[in-house]
Write an enzyme that holds these catalytic residues in place. Structure first.
Site, mmCIF file in Angstrom:
data_model
loop_
_atom_site.group_PDB
_atom_site.id
_atom_site.type_symbol
_atom_site.label_atom_id
_atom_site.label_comp_id
_atom_site.label_asym_id
_atom_site.label_seq_id
_atom_site.Cartn_x
_atom_site.Cartn_y
_atom_site.Cartn_z
ATOM 1 N N GLY A 21 -3.764 -2.075 -2.209
ATOM 2 C CA GLY A 21 -2.337 -1.891 -2.520
ATOM 3 C C GLY A 21 -2.073 -2.246 -3.971
ATOM 4 O O GLY A 21 -2.975 -2.671 -4.701
ATOM 5 N N ALA A 49 -1.288 -0.075 13.258
ATOM 6 C CA ALA A 49 -1.764 1.205 12.727
ATOM 7 C C ALA A 49 -3.221 1.410 13.120
ATOM 8 O O ALA A 49 -4.080 0.601 12.792
ATOM 9 C CB ALA A 49 -1.625 1.238 11.212
ATOM 10 N N TYR A 101 -15.607 2.317 10.488
ATOM 11 C CA TYR A 101 -14.136 2.324 10.430
ATOM 12 C C TYR A 101 -13.543 2.633 11.807
ATOM 13 O O TYR A 101 -12.673 1.913 12.303
ATOM 14 C CB TYR A 101 -13.679 3.353 9.389
ATOM 15 C CG TYR A 101 -12.194 3.393 9.190
ATOM 16 C CD1 TYR A 101 -11.497 2.272 8.747
ATOM 17 C CD2 TYR A 101 -11.468 4.552 9.450
ATOM 18 C CE1 TYR A 101 -10.123 2.306 8.566
ATOM 19 C CE2 TYR A 101 -10.103 4.604 9.260
ATOM 20 C CZ TYR A 101 -9.431 3.476 8.821
ATOM 21 O OH TYR A 101 -8.075 3.518 8.647
ATOM 22 N N ASN A 145 -2.806 -8.453 0.194
ATOM 23 C CA ASN A 145 -3.760 -9.119 -0.705
ATOM 24 C C ASN A 145 -4.084 -8.262 -1.929
ATOM 25 O O ASN A 145 -4.935 -8.619 -2.739
ATOM 26 C CB ASN A 145 -5.047 -9.512 0.033
ATOM 27 C CG ASN A 145 -5.838 -8.306 0.518
ATOM 28 O OD1 ASN A 145 -5.486 -7.167 0.230
ATOM 29 N ND2 ASN A 145 -6.909 -8.558 1.245
ATOM 30 N N GLY A 164 0.834 -1.215 0.000
ATOM 31 C CA GLY A 164 0.000 0.000 0.000
ATOM 32 C C GLY A 164 0.856 1.248 0.000
ATOM 33 O O GLY A 164 2.093 1.180 -0.033
ATOM 34 N N PHE A 165 0.170 2.350 0.060
ATOM 35 C CA PHE A 165 0.842 3.653 -0.007
ATOM 36 C C PHE A 165 1.847 3.833 1.142
ATOM 37 O O PHE A 165 3.044 4.049 0.910
ATOM 38 C CB PHE A 165 -0.267 4.723 -0.023
ATOM 39 C CG PHE A 165 0.097 6.053 0.516
ATOM 40 C CD1 PHE A 165 1.153 6.775 -0.032
ATOM 41 C CD2 PHE A 165 -0.632 6.617 1.563
ATOM 42 C CE1 PHE A 165 1.481 8.028 0.457
ATOM 43 C CE2 PHE A 165 -0.312 7.861 2.052
ATOM 44 C CZ PHE A 165 0.741 8.567 1.513
#
Ligand code: UDP
Length: 322
Positions: free
Chosen positions: A36, A117, A149, A32, A10-11
């Site tokens: 990403g 995170a 979220y 996965n 990912g980023f």
């Protein structure tokens, strides 16, 4: 050190992999590729200290194998982006909660130092600005899907702290505040890459609401520097840290600033929230971190100001378009 990064394609994860390999660590990535991209880690595939496994944290055998080889794990794999979360709440809950549960199980089995995170979203509608790690968290009702979220990430924090308390797992929770920079995609809703893309194409920049809401944007290089320092800091465990910039900007100012910096002919188009998201969407008016805790513990403060952040992203998008 050998570090496993979940969500490493990912980023943020790919920038972290770059930084760790640069300083001589070895890195394995489990991703996965849901949000990403292999493009983010393509250059790293040649590196002898790098390996990539295509899979999710729900792939028990892969996770177990990778954790058994790792000294530390940075858990970034998650469902991200407001748009995606609104469209797929069940998947968000499964990915974020079951994924972190599985990850913590593997970390406990092999005693890996673990960085989890989390997100500034957990502060929700709190008005106790700037948000401090020990402050109250104020979420909206569960029929408003946007809170899925925050709720899942908060449960991740509880799971992580429980693992630390019950088994002494060395662990740190990072609450990330609006991380931006090259390689970030606007596909999942993030405002900065969307505005930069719109400005470079001469399209109107779509400001949601009246644009008076504020955010603080933190360059991914600063965030990665904090993560690396937290990996090196092994004396304090079971802590939560805000990681972000405390330089506040309204979304309207941001749009104007990008048009100016990109030398663009774009205009600004104001879009009511009900058109931008689902009816009844609650946006956060302000979001500012108190970063005194991480500054005191590891001497971290962000170094990138908004002009440099924007120049970096504009340069990256221009280059990607060629
Ligand atoms: N936003 C906007 N236009 C867009 C995307 C987002 O005006 O094309 C606004 C959004 O409503 C919010 C802010 O920009 O107020 C930041 O949105 P983002 O999704 O990047 O992050 P958030 O802080 O909401 O997690």
């Amino acid at each position: 050190m050998h570090i496993l990064i979940t969500g490493g394609a990912g980023f943020i994860g790919s920038h972290l992999a770059d930084a760790l390999l640069r300083r001589g660590d070895s890195v394995s990535v489990l991703d996965n590729l849901s949000t990403g991209s292999v493009d983010n880690i393509r250059r790293l595939q040649e590196h002898p200290g790098f390996s990539f496994t295509h899979g999710g944290v729900d792939d028990g055998p892969a996770l177990d194998r990778l954790a058994s080889q790792a000294d530390a794990i940075v858990h970034l794999a998650a469902a991200v982006g407001v748009q995606l979360i609104l469209e797929q709440p069940t998947k968000t809950i499964e990915t974020n909660v079951l994924g972190t549960h599985a990850l913590l199980g593997a970390a406990r089995r092999y005693g890996c130092q673990t960085l989890i995170a989390s997100t500034s979203e957990v502060y929700g509608k709190s008005e106790a600005l700037p948000f401090s790690e020990d402050g109250d968290l104020v979420l909206g009702p569960p029929d408003r899907t946007r809170w899925v979220y925050a709720a899942t990430k908060l449960l991740d924090e509880f799971l992580a702290l429980a693992a630390h308390k019950e088994s002494g797992l060395p662990l740190t929770i990072m609450r990330l505040f609006n991380v931006v920079g090259p390689r970030q995609t606007g596909r999942f809703g993030m405002v900065l890459p969307r505005f930069v893309n719109q400005a470079l194409r001469g399209q109107p920049l779509t400001v949601y609401g009246d644009g008076s809401q504020t955010r603080c944007f933190c360059h991914v290089s600063d965030v990665v520097r904090a993560m690396v320092a937290l990996l090196d800091q092994t004396t304090k465990s079971g802590q939560i840290y805000n990681i972000g910039s405390n330089h506040e900007v309204t979304i309207r100012e941001l749009a104007e600033f990008i048009i100016d910096r990109a030398d663009s002919t774009s205009s600004i188009r104001y879009l009511p929230y009900d058109e931008a998201y689902l009816a009844g969407f609650e946006d956060l008016r302000r979001r500012v971190p108190d970063i005194s805790k991480i500054d005191a513990e590891i001497g971290w403060t962000p170094t990138y100001l908004l002009p440099k952040i924007l120049d970096d992203m504009i340069a990256y998008e221009r280059e990607s378009a060629t």
